[in-house]
Write a protein that holds these residues in place. Structure first.
Motif, PDB file in Angstrom:
ATOM      1  N   ASN A 214      32.317 -17.516  92.084  1.00 23.39           N
ATOM      2  CA  ASN A 214      33.678 -17.959  91.817  1.00 23.39           C
ATOM      3  C   ASN A 214      34.645 -16.797  91.655  1.00 23.39           C
ATOM      4  O   ASN A 214      35.814 -17.001  91.334  1.00 23.39           O
TER       5      ASN A 214
ATOM      6  N   ASP B 147      34.236 -22.368  94.102  1.00 18.82           N
ATOM      7  CA  ASP B 147      35.534 -23.039  94.112  1.00 18.82           C
ATOM      8  C   ASP B 147      36.101 -22.891  92.704  1.00 18.82           C
ATOM      9  O   ASP B 147      35.583 -23.487  91.759  1.00 18.82           O
ATOM     10  N   ASN B 148      37.123 -22.074  92.558  1.00 24.05           N
ATOM     11  CA  ASN B 148      37.634 -21.765  91.220  1.00 24.05           C
ATOM     12  C   ASN B 148      38.894 -22.555  90.864  1.00 24.05           C
ATOM     13  O   ASN B 148      39.584 -22.222  89.902  1.00 24.05           O
ATOM     14  N   ARG B 149      39.203 -23.609  91.608  1.00 23.47           N
ATOM     15  CA  ARG B 149      40.405 -24.395  91.291  1.00 23.47           C
ATOM     16  C   ARG B 149      40.346 -24.954  89.875  1.00 23.47           C
ATOM     17  O   ARG B 149      41.358 -24.965  89.168  1.00 23.47           O
ATOM     18  N   TYR B 150      39.185 -25.422  89.480  1.00 29.48           N
ATOM     19  CA  TYR B 150      38.996 -25.953  88.134  1.00 29.48           C
ATOM     20  C   TYR B 150      37.809 -25.254  87.458  1.00 29.48           C
ATOM     21  O   TYR B 150      36.979 -25.873  86.829  1.00 29.48           O
TER      22      TYR B 150
ATOM     23  N   SER C 200      34.523 -26.956  89.182  1.00 29.47           N
ATOM     24  CA  SER C 200      34.690 -27.087  90.632  1.00 29.47           C
ATOM     25  C   SER C 200      33.678 -26.209  91.364  1.00 29.47           C
ATOM     26  O   SER C 200      33.206 -26.558  92.454  1.00 29.47           O
TER      27      SER C 200
ATOM     28  N   THR D 287      40.081 -35.876  88.519  1.00 30.36           N
ATOM     29  CA  THR D 287      41.454 -35.443  88.794  1.00 30.36           C
ATOM     30  C   THR D 287      42.418 -35.809  87.666  1.00 30.36           C
ATOM     31  O   THR D 287      43.405 -35.115  87.440  1.00 30.36           O
TER      32      THR D 287
ATOM     33  N   CYS E 154      42.512 -33.045  85.192  1.00 25.98           N
ATOM     34  CA  CYS E 154      43.164 -31.822  85.659  1.00 25.98           C
ATOM     35  C   CYS E 154      44.656 -31.809  85.348  1.00 25.98           C
ATOM     36  O   CYS E 154      45.267 -30.743  85.258  1.00 25.98           O
TER      37      CYS E 154
ATOM     38  N   ASN F 183      44.340 -23.852  80.698  1.00 28.03           N
ATOM     39  CA  ASN F 183      43.116 -23.814  81.507  1.00 28.03           C
ATOM     40  C   ASN F 183      41.875 -24.081  80.665  1.00 28.03           C
ATOM     41  O   ASN F 183      40.969 -24.813  81.087  1.00 28.03           O
TER      42      ASN F 183
END
Length: 268
Positions: free
Chosen positions: A39, A57-60, A64, A163, A166, A216
Motif C-alpha cells: 500500500n 489499494d490505499n483509498r481506504y 481497501s 461506502t 467512508c 482518516n
C-alpha cells in the motif's frame, strides 16, 4: 495450507518481519503462502521463498488494501475448506511485541478451533459492556485488525469496505468528531471521540493530530468495527488469543517486553 495477507507501507525491517511471519506460519508443519500487499509507494522484494508481492489499494487504508488482496487470492488460488488465513499489517511486530509464546498460542488455538467447528476468527478480542451500532449492525466486541487468523468459512464472510462508512465523518474540529447519526450511533461516536479527541492522552497522542489525519483514523476505526459486526451477524465465533490463565501470562509478558523496547528504542 495457510495463506497470509501481509499489508505494508514502508516497513523498516521487511525481511525480518517476513522471516518471523514465515516461521510462525510454518512452525506446525503447515504449508504457507505469504501475499505481500504493497500500500506504499516504494518497490519491495524479498529473498525468501513462497512470497508474492502485489499492488495494494490505499483509498481506504489497510481495509481497501486487504480487499484487493482477498480478491486477488480468490481469483488466482484454489481455496478450500481446511485452509486457514492470516491477516497482518506492518505494525504487528513494531507497535506490538509478537513473541514466540504468542505465535505458539495462535497455532494452538487455531488448531483447536479448526477441529471443533467451522466459522471462527482468532485474534486479540476487545469486549465492552456497551452495545454499539455501525450501519445498523450491533456489536459489543471486535477483533484488533493488526493481526488475526480465520478459517475458510469466516474468510468468505469477510467484508472490508462499506461506502457509507467512508463518508460517515461529517466534520472534525480540534475538540470533537461529528458523524452521520444514521450510520454511527451515539455510543460508537462517543467511543471514537474518547480515542481520537480525548480530554487527556489519546490514541497515538491523537488529540494533537491534524484534523485530516483524525478523519482518516475515524474511518479506519469504523471499518474495523464493521468488519467484526458483519462476522458477528453471520455467527462467526470470536476467539481471544490471550484468554485463559496461560493466555493472560503470555499477554503480560509481551506487554512488559514491548514497554522495555519502547523505552530504549533508538530514534529513527
Amino acid at each position: 495450507m495457510i495463506y497470509c495477507l501481509f499489508l505494508i507501507y514502508e516497513p523498516v525491517n521487511l525481511e525480518k518481519s517476513l522471516l518471523r511471519l514465515h516461521r510462525f506460519l510454518t512452525s506446525s508443519g503447515t504449508k504457507a503462502k505469504i501475499l505481500v500487499i504493497n500500500n506504499g509507494e516504494q518497490i519491495h522484494s524479498s529473498s525468501l521463498n513462497n512470497i508474492e508481492f502485489i499492488p495494494g489499494d490505499n483509498r481506504y487504508f489497510e481495509f481497501s488494501g486487504w480487499q484487493a488482496g482477498k480478491q486477488y487470492l480468490e481469483k488466482n488460488y484454489t481455496l478450500q475448506d481446511g485452509d486457514l488465513f492470516c491477516f497482518a499489517n506492518d505494525t504487528y511486530d513494531k507497535n506490538h511485541y509478537f513473541s514466540r509464546l504468542t505465535a505458539w498460542l495462535y497455532n494452538l488455538k487455531s488448531k483447536q478451533a479448526a477441529k471443533r467447528q467451522r466459522g471462527f476468527i482468532l485474534g486479540r478480542v476487545d469486549s465492552r459492556n456497551t452495545e454499539y451500532k455501525v450501519d445498523k449492525l450491533p456489536l459489543s466486541k471486535w477483533i484488533s485488525s493488526y493481526f488475526f487468523v480465520l478459517d475458510y468459512t469466516a474468510f468468505q464472510a469477510l467484508v472490508f469496505l462499506n461506502t457509507r462508512l467512508c463518508s460517515a465523518v461529517k466534520e472534525v474540529t480540534d475538540e470533537s468528531i461529528y458523524f452521520d447519526q444514521t450510520v454511527v450511533d451515539t455510543p460508537m461516536q462517543e467511543h471514537i471521540n474518547s480515542w481520537l479527541r480525548p480530554t487527556g492522552k489519546g490514541w497515538y497522542r491523537a488529540h494533537s493530530s491534524d484534523n485530516d489525519v483524525i478523519r482518516n483514523k475515524s474511518v479506519a476505526i469504523l471499518h474495523e468495527k464493521y468488519l467484526s459486526a458483519v462476522l458477528m451477524a453471520r455467527n462467526i465465533e470470536f476467539i481471544h488469543v490471550y484468554s485463559g490463565r496461560i493466555g493472560r501470562i503470555v499477554h503480560k509478558f509481551d506487554k512488559r517486553v514491548q514497554r522495555f523496547r519502547l523505552r530504549y528504542r533508538k530514534p529513527s
